[in-house]
Design a protein around this motif. Structure first.
Motif, short mmCIF file in Angstrom:
data_model
loop_
_atom_site.label_atom_id
_atom_site.label_comp_id
_atom_site.label_asym_id
_atom_site.label_seq_id
_atom_site.Cartn_x
_atom_site.Cartn_y
_atom_site.Cartn_z
N PHE A 151 15.11 -15.64 6.51
CA PHE A 151 14.85 -14.32 6.25
C PHE A 151 14.35 -13.42 7.24
N ASN A 152 14.52 -12.09 6.95
CA ASN A 152 13.93 -11.17 7.81
C ASN A 152 12.88 -10.47 7.00
N LYS A 153 11.55 -11.05 6.84
CA LYS A 153 10.71 -10.48 6.20
C LYS A 153 10.76 -10.39 4.53
N PRO A 205 14.43 -10.99 12.60
CA PRO A 205 15.90 -10.80 12.99
C PRO A 205 16.39 -11.46 14.04
N GLU A 206 15.56 -12.18 14.92
CA GLU A 206 16.08 -12.90 15.92
C GLU A 206 16.92 -13.97 15.54
#
Length: 74
Positions: free
Chosen positions: A16-18, A73-74
């Protein structure tokens, strides 16, 4: 001779992105036999975040274990 077998448990890891904690809470509220079992936070500041940020979330959906990783996001 009796053979014993160990049950091996595998948990799928979702990236996940945060928002791993929010996603885990959503899944737990949406599906039966589901719950958030642990929220693991950073003990100190790190290059891309601060102390207290959620790093991983352990949760169960429909009886299956998952780990949510706030990987970015990487």
């Amino acid at each position: 001779m009796k053979t014993q077998t160990k049950k091996i448990s595998i948990a799928t890891c979702l990236w996940f992105n945060k928002n791993a904690e929010e996603a885990a809470k959503f899944y737990a509220a949406t599906f039966p036999n589901s719950r958030v079992t642990a929220v693991n936070r950073s003990p100190s500041d790190y290059p891309n975040g601060k102390a207290g940020d959620v790093l991983t979330v352990e949760f169960t959906v429909l009886g299956q274990p998952f780990v949510g990783l706030n990987g970015g996001p990487e």
